[in-house]
Design a protein around this motif. Structure first.
Motif, PDB file in Angstrom:
ATOM      1  N   GLN A 234       0.824  -1.196   0.000  1.00 21.19           N
ATOM      2  CA  GLN A 234       0.000   0.000   0.000  1.00 21.19           C
ATOM      3  C   GLN A 234       0.868   1.260   0.000  1.00 21.19           C
ATOM      4  O   GLN A 234       0.584   2.220  -0.706  1.00 21.19           O
ATOM      5  N   GLU A 235       1.942   1.246   0.793  1.00 19.84           N
ATOM      6  CA  GLU A 235       2.838   2.409   0.843  1.00 19.84           C
ATOM      7  C   GLU A 235       3.550   2.599  -0.490  1.00 19.84           C
ATOM      8  O   GLU A 235       3.702   3.725  -0.959  1.00 19.84           O
ATOM      9  N   THR A 236       3.944   1.501  -1.121  1.00 17.61           N
ATOM     10  CA  THR A 236       4.595   1.581  -2.423  1.00 17.61           C
ATOM     11  C   THR A 236       3.631   2.140  -3.462  1.00 17.61           C
ATOM     12  O   THR A 236       3.996   3.007  -4.258  1.00 17.61           O
ATOM     13  N   SER A 237       2.388   1.667  -3.455  1.00 14.85           N
ATOM     14  CA  SER A 237       1.395   2.167  -4.404  1.00 14.85           C
ATOM     15  C   SER A 237       1.112   3.645  -4.177  1.00 14.85           C
ATOM     16  O   SER A 237       1.014   4.423  -5.127  1.00 14.85           O
ATOM     17  N   LEU A 238       0.980   4.058  -2.918  1.00 17.82           N
ATOM     18  CA  LEU A 238       0.717   5.454  -2.613  1.00 17.82           C
ATOM     19  C   LEU A 238       1.894   6.325  -3.046  1.00 17.82           C
ATOM     20  O   LEU A 238       1.703   7.398  -3.628  1.00 17.82           O
ATOM     21  N   GLU A 239       3.110   5.861  -2.813  1.00 12.01           N
ATOM     22  CA  GLU A 239       4.298   6.610  -3.234  1.00 12.01           C
ATOM     23  C   GLU A 239       4.340   6.731  -4.757  1.00 12.01           C
ATOM     24  O   GLU A 239       4.639   7.803  -5.294  1.00 12.01           O
ATOM     25  N   SER A 240       4.036   5.659  -5.460  1.00 13.02           N
ATOM     26  CA  SER A 240       4.006   5.697  -6.924  1.00 13.02           C
ATOM     27  C   SER A 240       2.935   6.659  -7.412  1.00 13.02           C
ATOM     28  O   SER A 240       3.144   7.421  -8.356  1.00 13.02           O
ATOM     29  N   PHE A 241       1.769   6.620  -6.773  1.00 11.95           N
ATOM     30  CA  PHE A 241       0.687   7.533  -7.143  1.00 11.95           C
ATOM     31  C   PHE A 241       1.148   8.980  -7.005  1.00 11.95           C
ATOM     32  O   PHE A 241       0.980   9.785  -7.907  1.00 11.95           O
ATOM     33  N   ARG A 242       1.743   9.298  -5.871  1.00  7.91           N
ATOM     34  CA  ARG A 242       2.216  10.666  -5.634  1.00  7.91           C
ATOM     35  C   ARG A 242       3.254  11.086  -6.676  1.00  7.91           C
ATOM     36  O   ARG A 242       3.253  12.215  -7.149  1.00  7.91           O
ATOM     37  N   LYS A 243       4.127  10.167  -7.033  1.00 10.38           N
ATOM     38  CA  LYS A 243       5.214  10.479  -7.954  1.00 10.38           C
ATOM     39  C   LYS A 243       4.718  10.713  -9.373  1.00 10.38           C
ATOM     40  O   LYS A 243       5.167  11.638 -10.041  1.00 10.38           O
ATOM     41  N   TYR A 244       3.791   9.884  -9.846  1.00 12.10           N
ATOM     42  CA  TYR A 244       3.433   9.918 -11.257  1.00 12.10           C
ATOM     43  C   TYR A 244       2.101  10.577 -11.590  1.00 12.10           C
ATOM     44  O   TYR A 244       1.889  10.991 -12.717  1.00 12.10           O
ATOM     45  N   SER A 245       1.180  10.705 -10.650  1.00 10.43           N
ATOM     46  CA  SER A 245      -0.155  11.174 -11.014  1.00 10.43           C
ATOM     47  C   SER A 245      -0.202  12.648 -11.389  1.00 10.43           C
ATOM     48  O   SER A 245      -1.091  13.074 -12.104  1.00 10.43           O
ATOM     49  N   GLY A 246       0.746  13.435 -10.953  1.00  4.65           N
ATOM     50  CA  GLY A 246       0.724  14.851 -11.273  1.00  4.65           C
ATOM     51  C   GLY A 246       1.455  15.223 -12.547  1.00  4.65           C
ATOM     52  O   GLY A 246       1.449  16.381 -12.955  1.00  4.65           O
ATOM     53  N   LEU A 247       2.080  14.256 -13.189  1.00  4.51           N
ATOM     54  CA  LEU A 247       2.836  14.554 -14.401  1.00  4.51           C
ATOM     55  C   LEU A 247       1.911  14.858 -15.569  1.00  4.51           C
ATOM     56  O   LEU A 247       0.855  14.274 -15.711  1.00  4.51           O
ATOM     57  N   GLU A 248       2.326  15.791 -16.400  1.00  6.69           N
ATOM     58  CA  GLU A 248       1.613  16.080 -17.639  1.00  6.69           C
ATOM     59  C   GLU A 248       2.524  15.676 -18.784  1.00  6.69           C
ATOM     60  O   GLU A 248       3.697  16.027 -18.807  1.00  6.69           O
TER      61      GLU A 248
ATOM     62  N   CYS B  91      -6.490  -1.510  -4.775  1.00  5.01           N
ATOM     63  CA  CYS B  91      -5.598  -0.525  -4.156  1.00  5.01           C
ATOM     64  C   CYS B  91      -4.177  -0.588  -4.709  1.00  5.01           C
ATOM     65  O   CYS B  91      -3.320   0.181  -4.292  1.00  5.01           O
ATOM     66  N   ASP B  92      -3.930  -1.483  -5.638  1.00  2.00           N
ATOM     67  CA  ASP B  92      -2.602  -1.630  -6.238  1.00  2.00           C
ATOM     68  C   ASP B  92      -2.583  -0.877  -7.564  1.00  2.00           C
ATOM     69  O   ASP B  92      -3.341  -1.210  -8.479  1.00  2.00           O
ATOM     70  N   THR B  93      -1.741   0.133  -7.691  1.00  2.00           N
ATOM     71  CA  THR B  93      -1.720   0.955  -8.905  1.00  2.00           C
ATOM     72  C   THR B  93      -1.186   0.221 -10.119  1.00  2.00           C
ATOM     73  O   THR B  93      -1.234   0.754 -11.224  1.00  2.00           O
ATOM     74  N   GLN B  94      -0.694  -0.994  -9.955  1.00  2.11           N
ATOM     75  CA  GLN B  94      -0.207  -1.748 -11.101  1.00  2.11           C
ATOM     76  C   GLN B  94      -1.233  -2.742 -11.633  1.00  2.11           C
ATOM     77  O   GLN B  94      -0.965  -3.473 -12.579  1.00  2.11           O
ATOM     78  N   VAL B  95      -2.407  -2.755 -11.037  1.00  2.00           N
ATOM     79  CA  VAL B  95      -3.478  -3.660 -11.444  1.00  2.00           C
ATOM     80  C   VAL B  95      -4.662  -2.812 -11.914  1.00  2.00           C
ATOM     81  O   VAL B  95      -5.044  -1.856 -11.243  1.00  2.00           O
ATOM     82  N   PRO B  96      -5.266  -3.143 -13.063  1.00  7.76           N
ATOM     83  CA  PRO B  96      -6.333  -2.295 -13.605  1.00  7.76           C
ATOM     84  C   PRO B  96      -7.710  -2.481 -12.977  1.00  7.76           C
ATOM     85  O   PRO B  96      -8.715  -2.166 -13.586  1.00  7.76           O
ATOM     86  N   ILE B  97      -7.775  -2.980 -11.750  1.00  7.29           N
ATOM     87  CA  ILE B  97      -9.045  -3.094 -11.026  1.00  7.29           C
ATOM     88  C   ILE B  97      -9.313  -1.753 -10.345  1.00  7.29           C
ATOM     89  O   ILE B  97      -8.439  -1.209  -9.670  1.00  7.29           O
ATOM     90  N   ILE B  98     -10.523  -1.236 -10.516  1.00  3.68           N
ATOM     91  CA  ILE B  98     -10.900   0.060  -9.941  1.00  3.68           C
ATOM     92  C   ILE B  98     -12.027  -0.146  -8.934  1.00  3.68           C
ATOM     93  O   ILE B  98     -12.926  -0.950  -9.153  1.00  3.68           O
ATOM     94  N   TYR B  99     -11.961   0.600  -7.847  1.00  2.00           N
ATOM     95  CA  TYR B  99     -13.058   0.628  -6.876  1.00  2.00           C
ATOM     96  C   TYR B  99     -13.409   2.080  -6.615  1.00  2.00           C
ATOM     97  O   TYR B  99     -12.543   2.887  -6.277  1.00  2.00           O
ATOM     98  N   ASP B 100     -14.676   2.413  -6.794  1.00  2.00           N
ATOM     99  CA  ASP B 100     -15.165   3.756  -6.476  1.00  2.00           C
ATOM    100  C   ASP B 100     -15.967   3.645  -5.182  1.00  2.00           C
ATOM    101  O   ASP B 100     -17.102   3.170  -5.189  1.00  2.00           O
ATOM    102  N   PRO B 101     -15.368   4.041  -4.055  1.00  2.00           N
ATOM    103  CA  PRO B 101     -16.040   3.891  -2.764  1.00  2.00           C
ATOM    104  C   PRO B 101     -17.340   4.686  -2.652  1.00  2.00           C
ATOM    105  O   PRO B 101     -18.245   4.284  -1.928  1.00  2.00           O
TER     106      PRO B 101
END
Length: 153
Positions: A5-19, A68-78
């Motif tokens: 979870q920490e690895t996924s969150l770190e990856s999200f923070r690193k890459y999600s803001g890139l344009e 919750c894993d950013t490397q898997v294409p499963i999505i959950y909308d809470p």
């Protein structure tokens, strides 16, 4: 060592803001990574990529772990209680899941219509006034507190 979870969150923070510029999309993995990170905003915002934070975790542990894993294409909308598989077409399309692929159990019904009804009942246009939607409607809070499960058929 970081947890998944920490690895996924770190990856999200690193890459999600890139344009990216058009020519940079030639590097498919980076594009898909960014797309998956952006598709996981619901899980990130509501669950902080921690499946144990979901009220559905006991019943669907592996599905939520994958969502919750950013490397898997499963999505959950809470907020709408919807699970799906990302369609990697550059948009936010998804194929809805009706059964948990790991356990075979039927998934709880979507609350999309009920979400829109609840927001509109507050006098808010969910399309035009998204910033006015109360925070409790951005995660599982509203339906776990208010929703009666018998409404699902």
């Amino acid at each position: 060592m970081l947890s998944d979870q920490e690895t996924s969150l770190e990856s999200f923070r690193k890459y999600s803001g890139l344009e990216y510029k058009e020519e940079e999309w030639a590097v498919a993995w980076i594009g898909m990574w960014s797309f998956l990170c952006n598709s996981k905003r619901g899980a990130k915002d509501a669950l902080q990529f921690d499946p144990a934070r979901s009220v559905l975790c006991d019943e669907y542990p592996e599905l939520l772990k994958q969502a919750c894993d950013t490397q898997v294409p499963i999505i959950y909308d809470p907020s709408t209680r919807e699970f799906g598989v990302s369609v990697l077409d550059g948009g936010f399309s998804q194929i809805s899941l009706r059964f948990d692929p790991w356990s075979g159990k039927p998934l709880p019904c979507s609350l999309r219509d009920e979400w829109f009804e609840a927001i509109e009942a507050l006098g808010i246009d969910p399309w035009e006034e998204r910033d006015k939607v109360p925070a409790r409607f951005n995660d599982e809070t509203w339906w776990k507190d208010d929703y009666v499960s018998e409404k699902c058929a």
